[in-house]
Enzyme design. Structure first.
Site, PDB file in Angstrom:
ATOM      1  N   VAL A   7       0.849  -1.185   0.000  1.00  0.00           N
ATOM      2  CA  VAL A   7       0.000   0.000   0.000  1.00  0.00           C
ATOM      3  C   VAL A   7       0.887   1.239   0.000  1.00  0.00           C
ATOM      4  CG1 VAL A   7      -1.750   1.293   1.288  1.00  0.00           C
ATOM      5  CG2 VAL A   7      -1.874  -1.208   1.163  1.00  0.00           C
ATOM      6  N   CYS A   8       0.586   2.162  -0.883  1.00  0.00           N
ATOM      7  CA  CYS A   8       1.372   3.389  -1.042  1.00  0.00           C
ATOM      8  C   CYS A   8       0.555   4.570  -0.516  1.00  0.00           C
ATOM      9  CB  CYS A   8       1.715   3.584  -2.510  1.00  0.00           C
ATOM     10  SG  CYS A   8       2.542   5.144  -2.839  1.00  0.00           S
TER      11      CYS A   8
END
Length: 142
Positions: free
Chosen positions: A128-129
């Site tokens: 997840v960014c």
């Protein structure tokens, strides 16, 4: 592939999930790793208790169960529902793995979708960014 509104709504669902993970208090400095581990376990136990009492509908998050029946509070298996009506996300549940470091809550958890999903806030690896999950970014983990 996906409309902009679908991506934004899904992105906000990820943020809703992470809102339930308290932001760390940086007033204390721990020197010894045992103190980190003890603090992390206490914090994760407290957050698990709160999660079990109150969490967003449809979201699932559980610590990994070890072969001997004990819980590994540092690894959580989660499912995030695709709530957007009439979209590619609706009706689906998206598996997310949360891995907490021994220094938690001073350091953020690592979050990754397994398998990776095509989304603007997810790297091809599934990680997840989001800036709130990174220590060294503006607006990141504090």
């Amino acid at each position: 592939m996906f409309s902009k509104s679908e991506l934004v709504v899904f992105s906000s669902e990820i943020l809703i999930f992470f809102k339930y993970i308290k932001r760390p208090n940086r007033t204390s400095i721990f020197i010894h790793s045992v103190l980190f581990m003890s603090t992390a376990v206490e914090r994760l136990q407290e957050e698990r208790k709160k999660w079990r009492k109150d969490h967003p509908p449809g979201f699932i998050a559980r610590p990994r169960k070890l072969p001997n029946g004990d819980l590994d509070l540092f690894t959580w298996y989660c499912l995030i529902p695709g709530k957007t009506e009439n979209s590619l996300w609706s009706g689906g549940y998206y598996p997310l793995l949360l891995q907490f470091p021994p220094e938690y809550p001073s350091r953020p958890p690592h979050a990754s979708f397994i398998p990776p999903i095509p989304h603007m806030n997810v790297f091809p690896s599934g990680t997840v960014c989001l800036s709130i999950l990174h220590e060294n970014e503006v607006g990141g983990w504090k």
